[in-house]
Design a protein around this motif. Structure first.
Motif, PDB file in Angstrom:
ATOM      1  N   ASP A 401       0.845  -1.186   0.000  1.00  0.00           N
ATOM      2  CA  ASP A 401       0.000   0.000   0.000  1.00  0.00           C
ATOM      3  C   ASP A 401       0.890   1.249   0.000  1.00  0.00           C
ATOM      4  O   ASP A 401       1.951   1.275   0.643  1.00  0.00           O
ATOM      5  N   ARG A 403       1.436   5.309   0.793  1.00  0.00           N
ATOM      6  CA  ARG A 403       0.966   6.336   1.712  1.00  0.00           C
ATOM      7  C   ARG A 403       1.415   7.709   1.248  1.00  0.00           C
ATOM      8  O   ARG A 403       2.419   7.860   0.572  1.00  0.00           O
ATOM      9  N   GLU A 428      -3.670   7.276   2.089  1.00  0.00           N
ATOM     10  CA  GLU A 428      -3.263   5.904   1.744  1.00  0.00           C
ATOM     11  C   GLU A 428      -4.018   5.436   0.509  1.00  0.00           C
ATOM     12  O   GLU A 428      -5.236   5.616   0.398  1.00  0.00           O
TER      13      GLU A 428
END
Length: 457
Positions: A401, A403, A428
């Motif tokens: 992921d 950010r 995010e």
């Protein structure tokens, strides 16, 4: 009756002369008269030898020698010490002898030597600056106690800051240093007491300093190297040993090339377009479009921008940070220009080719922006260009992921020029491709403009 002696015989007669003692038949003869010598010294009985009324004399000795009179009350006989000390001892030693024997020290006599130390020599025990052996130290202990308290507080802050990761640990080295200095002063100062406290403060501050060094090394260790991202070293022959940027790896990949894979030499990014304009007050916006021509390299870039006036002087500077994936990336920044100065041109510096990080194209993720639309604020007035906003969604295809993703939206006029730019930030973006909405706000939304958007980390 015999005739008296001639005048001259009286002067020549001596004691013990037989003629003065007796006659030939043993009969006693009267002693002759002697003329007194008026030049002989006259002695008087000293007053101190005379007995006082009520003073008793010591009894005669066995040999018949008359005894001495006792010393009158309040006086001492010659050759004796009223304190009972040995008269052969020097004055400064008699008190010790009297005290050692259990006899009280006489009134009016000092209990220590009255003789000062020689100039330049250290004071004797019991003198100025030193306590008597076995006696109570009356010198001040405040400095040593303060040093010990500071050392303890420094150690406490050190462990609390290290355990909680708070900034309070930054104060610990200062407290430990102050404790170290004060403890040395307390220990080396002749007029300072509390040596035990001083030793404790010194030991604690030294141990705290060593612990501070260990903690600092442990904390700086992770920051001294890249956080999981290995910077590629270019040997010049097309082969590289260190790879991996897990942060931008594509899903299902590790971001590392196959062993023995060869890659071209990285090229430096280029600035393809810039634009700037007044936003509000002293704030000016600018946008720079950077092209990364490398399919297998990315850059963690610091883009330094400078603003120039019409006469060529620098009137402002700014720095924008972005991860430049392969292809074009638009980055927005801001200048603060005070006074009446106007920006005539800007210049942006891009990273060198040697700052590239290897990330094979087939194993590098990407961002995408969809559903981009824009509209002016319905509450605007006709006297100025109304504010507006652009909305859409951003998604990513990465192994991890992402950010703090920035979405840059530029508005182009009908001739293709960039006339406005804005940025929206998303905390995010999931790496599995799920879209996340965003909204970029424009202080002035240009009418009839074409919107374009790109995302970067």
């Amino acid at each position: 009756m015999p005739d008296p002696l001639p005048p001259g015989d009286a002067d020549t007669a001596t004691p013990g002369d037989p003629a003065n003692a007796s006659t030939a038949d043993g009969a006693a003869t009267p002693q002759r008269y002697r003329t007194p010598d008026l030049d002989a010294p006259q002695y008087a009985v000293p007053a101190y030898a005379a007995p006082e009324p009520g003073d008793a004399a010591s009894p005669p000795t066995a040999s018949g020698t008359p005894g001495r009179y006792a010393a009158p009350h309040g006086y001492a006989l010659a050759g004796t010490d009223p304190r009972g000390a040995d008269p052969l001892l020097p004055p400064y030693a008699r008190d010790g002898a009297a005290q050692a024997s259990g006899r009280p020290v006489g009134p009016g006599y000092p209990t220590t030597s009255a003789y000062p130390a020689a100039p330049g020599s250290p004071a004797a025990p019991g003198g100025a600056g030193y306590p008597l052996p076995g006696g109570r130290d009356s010198r001040p202990k405040a400095l040593a106690i303060v040093a010990l308290v500071l050392a303890g507080a420094g150690m406490l802050l050190l462990f609390v800051g290290a355990g909680l990761g708070s900034s309070s640990g930054l104060l610990a080295p200062l407290l430990l240093l102050a404790a170290f200095v004060l403890s040395l002063v307390a220990l080396l100062g002749r007029h300072q007491g509390g040596k035990g406290f001083g030793v404790g403060a010194l030991v604690t501050s030294v141990l705290g300093g060593l612990v501070s060094i260990v903690i600092a090394v442990a904390w700086l260790g992770p920051f001294g190297t890249s956080s999981g991202d290995d910077v590629v070293s270019n040997s010049g022959d097309g082969y590289y040993d260190d790879y991996a940027i897990p942060g931008v790896a594509a899903p299902g990949t590790d971001g590392q090339p196959d062993p023995g894979a060869q890659f071209p030499t990285p090229q430096r990014p280029t600035v393809t377009e810039t634009a700037f304009g007044h936003d509000f007050g002293d704030i000016w916006w600018y946008v720079v479009v950077v092209d990364n021509p490398n399919a297998d390299y990315v850059f963690d870039a610091f883009l330094d921008a400078q603003a120039y006036a019409e006469d060529g002087t620098v009137i402002g500077s700014s720095t924008a940070i972005a991860t430049l994936l392969s292809g074009q990336t638009a980055v927005v920044g801001y200048f603060t220009i005070e006074g009446e100065e106007l920006i005539d041109a800007i210049e942006v510096t891009v990273p060198e080719a040697s700052e590239a990080t290897l990330s094979p194209g087939e194993e590098t993720g990407s961002f995408s922006v969809d559903g981009l639309t824009g509209a002016p604020d319905p509450g605007g007035t006709s006297t100025r260009t109304p504010a507006g906003s652009a909305t859409g969604t951003v998604s990513g295809r990465f192994a991890d992921d992402q950010r703090y993703v920035a979405v840059t939206v530029v508005a182009r006029a009908t001739d293709g020029r960039i006339v406005r730019a804005a940025t929206a930030y998303v905390d995010e973006v999931p790496g599995d491709g799920r879209p996340v909405p965003f909204e970029a706000w424009f202080a002035e939304f240009p009418p009839d403009a074409t919107l374009q958007a790109s995302a970067h980390r």
